[in-house]
Design a protein around this motif. Structure first.
Motif, PDB file in Angstrom:
ATOM      1  N   ARG A   1      66.642  -0.012  50.319  1.00 20.05           N
ATOM      2  CA  ARG A   1      65.804  -1.069  51.291  1.00 20.05           C
ATOM      3  C   ARG A   1      65.955  -0.583  52.662  1.00 20.05           C
ATOM      4  NH1 ARG A   1      63.389  -5.457  49.529  1.00 20.05           N
ATOM      5  NH2 ARG A   1      63.766  -5.965  47.510  1.00 20.05           N
ATOM      6  N   ALA A   2      66.415   1.071  52.716  1.00 19.29           N
ATOM      7  CA  ALA A   2      66.381   1.554  53.828  1.00 19.29           C
ATOM      8  C   ALA A   2      67.468   0.779  55.097  1.00 19.29           C
ATOM      9  CB  ALA A   2      65.065   1.575  54.758  1.00 19.29           C
TER      10      ALA A   2
ATOM     11  N   SER B   1      62.625   4.676  50.924  1.00 24.13           N
ATOM     12  CA  SER B   1      61.612   3.870  51.558  1.00 24.13           C
ATOM     13  C   SER B   1      60.420   4.805  51.860  1.00 24.13           C
ATOM     14  CB  SER B   1      62.215   3.284  52.796  1.00 24.13           C
ATOM     15  OG  SER B   1      61.147   2.273  53.379  1.00 24.13           O
TER      16      SER B   1
ATOM     17  N   TRP C   1      63.455   4.095  38.503  1.00 27.94           N
ATOM     18  CA  TRP C   1      62.474   3.012  39.230  1.00 27.94           C
ATOM     19  C   TRP C   1      61.646   2.514  38.462  1.00 27.94           C
ATOM     20  CZ3 TRP C   1      56.631   3.567  40.498  1.00 27.94           C
ATOM     21  CH2 TRP C   1      56.862   2.618  41.721  1.00 27.94           C
TER      22      TRP C   1
ATOM     23  N   VAL D   1      59.897  -2.346  52.967  1.00 27.58           N
ATOM     24  CA  VAL D   1      59.784  -2.166  54.611  1.00 27.58           C
ATOM     25  C   VAL D   1      58.287  -1.910  54.795  1.00 27.58           C
ATOM     26  CG1 VAL D   1      60.024  -0.196  56.228  1.00 27.58           C
ATOM     27  CG2 VAL D   1      62.094  -0.596  54.468  1.00 27.58           C
TER      28      VAL D   1
ATOM     29  N   GLY E   1      51.161   2.165  54.796  1.00 30.05           N
ATOM     30  CA  GLY E   1      51.264   0.806  54.512  1.00 30.05           C
ATOM     31  C   GLY E   1      52.599   0.239  54.020  1.00 30.05           C
ATOM     32  N   ASN E   2      52.632  -1.044  53.658  1.00 30.62           N
ATOM     33  CA  ASN E   2      53.912  -1.703  53.012  1.00 30.62           C
ATOM     34  C   ASN E   2      54.496  -1.045  51.840  1.00 30.62           C
ATOM     35  OD1 ASN E   2      53.637  -3.731  55.188  1.00 30.62           O
ATOM     36  ND2 ASN E   2      52.051  -4.888  53.743  1.00 30.62           N
ATOM     37  N   ASN E   3      55.905  -0.629  51.958  1.00 31.05           N
ATOM     38  CA  ASN E   3      56.406  -0.146  50.658  1.00 31.05           C
ATOM     39  C   ASN E   3      56.783  -1.169  49.947  1.00 31.05           C
ATOM     40  OD1 ASN E   3      58.347   0.859  49.066  1.00 31.05           O
ATOM     41  ND2 ASN E   3      58.439   2.794  50.486  1.00 31.05           N
ATOM     42  N   PRO E   4      55.976  -1.340  48.675  1.00 29.75           N
ATOM     43  CA  PRO E   4      56.264  -2.394  47.478  1.00 29.75           C
ATOM     44  C   PRO E   4      57.821  -2.136  47.130  1.00 29.75           C
ATOM     45  CG  PRO E   4      55.241  -0.900  46.800  1.00 29.75           C
ATOM     46  CD  PRO E   4      55.106  -0.312  48.064  1.00 29.75           C
TER      47      PRO E   4
ATOM     48  N   ASP F   1      53.199   9.526  50.214  1.00 28.96           N
ATOM     49  CA  ASP F   1      53.315   9.838  51.447  1.00 28.96           C
ATOM     50  C   ASP F   1      53.985  11.161  51.467  1.00 28.96           C
ATOM     51  OD1 ASP F   1      51.880   7.565  52.227  1.00 28.96           O
ATOM     52  OD2 ASP F   1      53.548   6.512  52.574  1.00 28.96           O
TER      53      ASP F   1
ATOM     54  N   MET G   1      57.162   6.583  50.067  1.00 28.01           N
ATOM     55  CA  MET G   1      56.391   6.407  48.515  1.00 28.01           C
ATOM     56  C   MET G   1      56.010   8.256  48.615  1.00 28.01           C
ATOM     57  SD  MET G   1      53.994   3.354  48.965  1.00 28.01           S
ATOM     58  CE  MET G   1      54.114   2.978  50.671  1.00 28.01           C
TER      59      MET G   1
ATOM     60  N   GLN H   1      53.335   5.460  44.249  1.00 24.00           N
ATOM     61  CA  GLN H   1      54.393   4.608  45.058  1.00 24.00           C
ATOM     62  C   GLN H   1      55.828   4.603  44.603  1.00 24.00           C
ATOM     63  OE1 GLN H   1      52.734   0.571  44.427  1.00 24.00           O
ATOM     64  NE2 GLN H   1      51.575   0.664  46.466  1.00 24.00           N
TER      65      GLN H   1
END
Lengths: 723, 206, 154
Positions: free
Chosen positions: C40-41, C59, A278, B110, B103-106, C64, C61, C18
């Motif tokens: 990108r899923a 996708s 990453w 997505v 939230g948005n996934n950077p 999460d 994080m 993230q």
């Protein structure tokens, strides 16, 4: 027993040799190739007396038999196929069989079809190993029987090999594992007889794939999964235009990321080295790079095609010329003329390109889904400034290839070597291409233009066929040029056309080599993936003009029994001639590539501008079907793979920039689009021919001809446009 | 019909006494008919501003029948997802499999927001003209049984709605700043949520 | 510090919240059965189970995923998982195999929620899992076979 497919063979070899030296029951067989050269001893201590380490199998004390596969497994089932041949002659039980990949050594693991190189491709593996692997198995079996005979002081003729054991009527029984140490001391028989096909127990059976267990529980180790201690991951900012070069960069923002370690400029871009994937990918995105675009491709796809058309107005090079096509066309009473266009295509294997390189004790160790080890080893040697014999390739399973991993310039391997060289990394470096790198990375199936005119006489027979093909040469400038290019004509640009099995008396094919900085590459079935569509669409149109049945029309033109049988089998199994119903069409196509004719009958439903392929009935003649289920799987898969090119796949350029980037705008075939596929195999005991690629070429014309049957509209461009 | 009308009246009463006064004069208005007398042009302008937001792909893409759309061009969602029983997709293709509530996934790009889902089928806006959308919005059977206050609150506070103003890289936000949007919404609500006539707006279906 | 509960074990990770779960699983926990395919899923190769749902770990994080129940291909268990893996092997589904971890994870979720899926149900649920080798026909057959072996009708 190590049956992990991820273990590099050379490490296992060392373990085995060590075991052999101490008398443990490990068996290895050396098999001499026509060169008569022996493999170099890889990592073998000089003092150890060993049999030749050029091995195709090992057997351990627990009677596990491990095939050393010289070919890359990329899904085609080659490891299962080779193990079947070996086990058949060895009289091994299928449950004993395991596999690992051979170390890079072309003198032992030469591709007997297109060598001298170690490499996998051209649908050659089973054809090239049919004799070799069975002979290895037969020789080994004979050695076990002899070892048992000596041990038991019984004549060899009284002993029998069965399911990995040697048996005697008296009840004496020994496993190969138990006999291995003794058998290994015996000379290798060169003429051990091969079994009669009537006695085959494994060949022709639907054995379970040898790689299936590990690929269904997460154990299978692909190149991306290799874990070396201290590995650094690298991601590269590639130029936005093909042929551009980096001239400078600013990595300040990237280096502020906690995981980023370094950034280096290499010929193909700027690499970020980081602690994990990453961080590498993020760091790459934060680079600012200056590019020299002076030699870059800046045209758009339409301009390239326009340039192709302009080039086709010239003379070109003769690729086929017999009779007098122009004169015959002059006599024709009906004419068919057409232009076909094909876009650039990315291979897009599910596992993006990646490989790991570690410099250790003056040797370069590469872990990769290497498809052309003989190229990759030279590329690394040259860049790292070491001898080829100092390069160790640990081949790993590859998540698809479709040609991409067998690159004549070893582009991705070279890129990694450049990174290691530029960064002088002491740690192993794993190069990771993102999906965007893959889709935008070039080495595409080239865009192609076909223009042709064909005449028919009053009887509906062909009277003159003139044909022009414009495309970039795939083989020119590669180490394989001599094999494929003669007098400027790259055979791969016109294969399946210039050598069509259809009997055409007055025939002219001219080849035009287009130029571009955009690198191109073989893509599953190479030239056949466009020539088959043109030839089979044309033949179908000619049959319609002649008022003939498409199957009958083809049979009239096809002299070869294999082609004829295949076509008839597909037609028969599909119930050819029936009416598929409202808004539906049925089409047929037949094409031989890599020695294997494949005929497909397609049923489609047309709904406005959209179409659905409902069913494909396939017939294939690939000689002996070593594993009929894998043969069927390859044809099913080829259809699923090729379907995406009919439906939507194309790489397009706008001012040189690739407009696609990931699976949202280069979308492979999805499950709901997959037709029901039925595969029928022409029974045969002939030596095997190719099966990985031949299913691809006839799909487009079979479906296109079905659409034409439903709508009257011929498909002259790929992807298809019904509107 | 009468029920709807009186219901509406009560909704509007909650929203604003001004609206109540306006609506009081149109008790005879039928469902699916614009209120008479002719609506305040300022309110109609306000509605068109509101409609410009609601008909923007950021909102419209998930107010669809069976499958959401995607992108500024409103093309089919890739991969295709279907509504399922709870508007959240089916067995192994659920909205939440890719879209995060946080939230948005950077990294994946997505987008995400709480309760990411298709709007209920009753709130399908696909193919609606401005007038049709307007009527759908004020119809409790097609707006999730929301009164004016609830509508204002939904558009003012719901995190999934607010996402339309911060949709992340590569996606155009809805065309009006949120403050300005809420102002226009309030103007329209205060005017009694009048809807344009069909004839004037039939042409703008897209 | 983020606490990840993967395959029944808790792991403390000092990582950016993230960061995609995928890279934490592969690079930090060395569980390599979960694959990177697109980031990108879009392809499903990275599918894992999060609280039983077929989540795309590229996708999700890390923040999460904290505290939730995550299962990767290496640790699937139970009758549905056994039926699915068994059917995959019986029908020789795999080719290159790279997408199959994700296919299997999605198939398990599908069958856990719908024990007797129709072809249409399968298509709808497996839409997000791409296979470039084109093994779809066998995947579909293997899901039906799993359902049958589990006592469903198909």
């Amino acid at each position: 027993m190590n049956r992990s497919t991820g273990q590099p063979a050379s490490a296992t070899r060392r373990q085995f040799l060590k075991a052999a030296a101490t008398g443990a029951a490990v068996f290895a067989i050396g098999f001499y190739l026509p060169f008569g050269r022996r493999a170099r001893a890889q990592g073998v201590p000089q003092a150890v007396e060993t049999p030749p380490p050029n091995l195709f199998l090992t057997i351990d004390a627990d009677n596990n038999i491990t095939l050393i596969s010289k070919y890359l497994e990329m899904g085609q089932g080659v490891t299962t196929g080779l193990a079947t041949l070996l086990a058949e002659e060895l009289e091994a039980d299928w449950s004993q069989m395991h596999f690992e990949f051979a170390p890079n050594d072309a003198s032992v693991y030469n591709n007997l079809v297109f060598g001298p190189v170690m490499g996998t491709g051209g649908s050659t593996s089973m054809a090239g190993s049919w004799e070799q692997m069975r002979k290895v198995g037969a020789a080994a079996r004979s050695m076990f029987v002899e070892a048992a005979a000596r041990k038991w002081r019984l004549p060899m003729g009284e002993l029998k090999a069965e399911k990995g054991h040697v048996l005697h009527g008296s009840g004496k029984r020994a496993s190969y594992g138990e006999l291995a140490a003794d058998a290994m001391q015996l000379p290798v028989p060169r003429d051990a007889p091969l079994k009669d096909p009537a006695d085959w127990k494994l060949i022709g059976k639907n054995l379970p794939r040898i790689d299936s267990p590990d690929k269904t529980d997460g154990r299978a180790t692909f190149a991306l999964d290799i874990r070396r201690p201290g590995t650094v991951t690298a991601a590269v900012a590639h130029p936005p235009l093909f042929g551009a070069r980096p001239t400078g960069f600013d990595a300040d923002a990237a280096k502020k990321l906690p995981g980023v370690l370094d950034a280096v400029q290499i010929p193909t871009g700027v690499a970020v080295l980081a602690r994990d994937s990453w961080s590498a990918l993020r760091g790459r995105d934060l680079l600012s790079v200056e590019w020299d675009n002076s030699n870059a491709e800046t045209r758009s796809s339409e301009q390239i095609l326009a340039d192709y058309r302009r080039q086709a107005e010239g003379a070109g090079l003769p690729a086929a010329n017999r009779g007098d096509a122009a004169a015959a066309l002059g006599r024709a009473t009906q004419k068919f003329s057409a232009e076909f266009t094909f876009p650039y295509l990315a291979h897009a294997p599910m596992e993006p390109l990646n490989c790991a390189l570690e410099m250790k004790d003056g040797e370069a160790h590469l872990w990769a889904g290497s498809q052309l080890q003989s190229i990759d080893e030279r590329v690394i040697a040259e860049i790292m400034g070491i001898g080829v014999d100092r390069v160790r390739i640990h081949t790993l399973l590859s998540g698809g290839s479709f040609g991409r991993r067998g690159n004549p310039v070893g582009d991705w391997v070279a890129e990694l070597a450049q990174i290691v060289k530029a960064s002088d990394s002491k740690a192993p470096v794993h190069l990771l291409w993102s999906r965007e790198d893959d889709i935008r990375g070039g080495f595409y199936r080239p865009a192609v233009l076909h223009q042709l005119e064909v005449g028919l006489n009053d009887e509906g027979d062909i009277s003159g066929w003139q044909h022009k093909v414009v495309t970039q040469s795939i083989f020119s400038g590669t180490p394989f040029e001599q094999m494929m290019v003669s007098d400027g004509v790259d055979h791969s640009s016109v294969e399946g056309l210039a050598d069509t099995p259809y009997q055409i008396g007055d025939f002219s094919v001219r080849s035009f080599n287009a130029e571009s900085p955009l690198p191109v590459l073989w893509w599953r079935s190479v030239g056949h993936n466009h020539t088959a569509h043109v030839v089979e669409t044309t033949i179908d149109a000619l049959a319609a003009m002649a008022g003939a049945d498409p199957v009958e029309y083809r049979l009239k033109l096809l002299p070869d029994a294999r082609d004829r049988e295949t076509l008839k089998l597909a037609a028969g199994k599909s119930g050819w001639g029936g009416n598929p119903g409202e808004n539906r069409g049925r089409g047929i196509a037949c094409h031989r590539s890599f020695g294997t004719p494949v005929a497909l009958v397609a049923d489609v439903t047309v709904d406005g501008d959209a179409f659905q392929v409902d069913k494909i009935v396939a017939a294939v003649h690939c000689g002996v079907a070593i594993n009929p289920d894998i043969v069927a799987a390859q044809v099913e898969g080829a259809i699923g793979f090729a379907l995406s090119t009919l439906l939507r796949n194309e790489i397009t350029l706008e001012n040189g920039r690739v407009q696609q980037s990931n699976f949202h705008n280069y979308v492979p075939t999805r499950m709901r689009e997959m037709p029901k596929v039925e595969v029928h195999i022409v029974p045969s005991t002939d030596a095997p021919t190719g099966i990985g690629e031949p299913g691809v070429p006839p799909l487009a014309p079979a479906v296109g001809n079905a659409i034409a049957a439903a709508t009257g509209k011929r498909m002259y461009r790929l992807p298809f446009a019904l509107a | 019909m009468r029920q709807t009308s009186s219901h509406l009246r009560s909704l509007v009463a909650v929203a604003s006494t001004t609206a109540l006064l306006v609506l009081a004069g149109c008790d005879s208005g039928k469902q699916r008919e614009p209120p008479t007398p002719a609506p305040d042009p300022r309110a109609m302008q306000a509605w068109e501003q509101v409609a410009g937001v609601l008909r923007h792909p950021r909102c419209l893409n998930c107010h669809q029948v069976e499958s959401p759309l995607q992108g500024d061009e409103g093309r089919a969602h890739i991969p295709r997802v279907v509504r399922g029983k709870d508007n959240l997709g089916v067995a192994a293709m659920r909205c939440g499999n890719c879209h995060s509530p946080s939230g948005n996934n950077p990294s994946s790009g997505v987008p995400g927001a709480p309760h990411w889902s298709l709007a209920p089928l009753s709130m399908n806006w696909s193919g609606l003209s401005s007038a049709e959308l307007c009527r759908a919005l004020i119809d409790p059977e097609r707006n999730g049984n929301r009164d004016a206050g609830a509508l204002v609150k939904h558009m003012g506070e719901d995190k999934l709605v607010l996402w339309g103003w911060a949709p992340g890289t590569g996606r155009e936000p809805v065309p009006l700043a949120h403050d300005a949007f809420m102002e226009q919404l309030q103007v329209w609500v205060n005017a009694g949520m009048p809807c344009p006539k069909d004839a004037a707006t039939e042409g703008d279906r897209s | 510090m983020i606490t990840l509960k993967i395959n029944g074990e808790s792991h403390q990770l000092d990582a950016d919240p993230q960061m995609p779960l995928l890279w934490a699983i592969r690079d930090h926990l060395n569980l390599t059965g979960t694959k990177y395919g697109c980031g990108r899923a879009l392809c499903g190769a990275c599918t894992v189970h999060i609280d039983g749902e077929a989540a795309r770990s590229c996708s999700v994080m890390l923040g999460d995923a904290a505290g939730r129940d995550i299962t990767t291909i290496e640790a699937i268990e139970g009758p549905v998982a056994e039926a699915v893996v068994g059917a995959w092997r019986e029908l020789n589904v795999v080719q290159c195999g790279y997408c199959q971890s994700g296919q299997i994870m999605s198939a398990i979720t599908l069958l856990s929620k719908n024990p007797d899926p129709s072809d249409e149900d399968i298509d709808a649920s497996m839409e997000g899992n791409l296979c470039r080798c084109g093994t779809y026909q066998r995947i579909r057959a293997a899901i039906h076979r799993s359902a049958r072996n589990l006592g469903g009708r198909s």
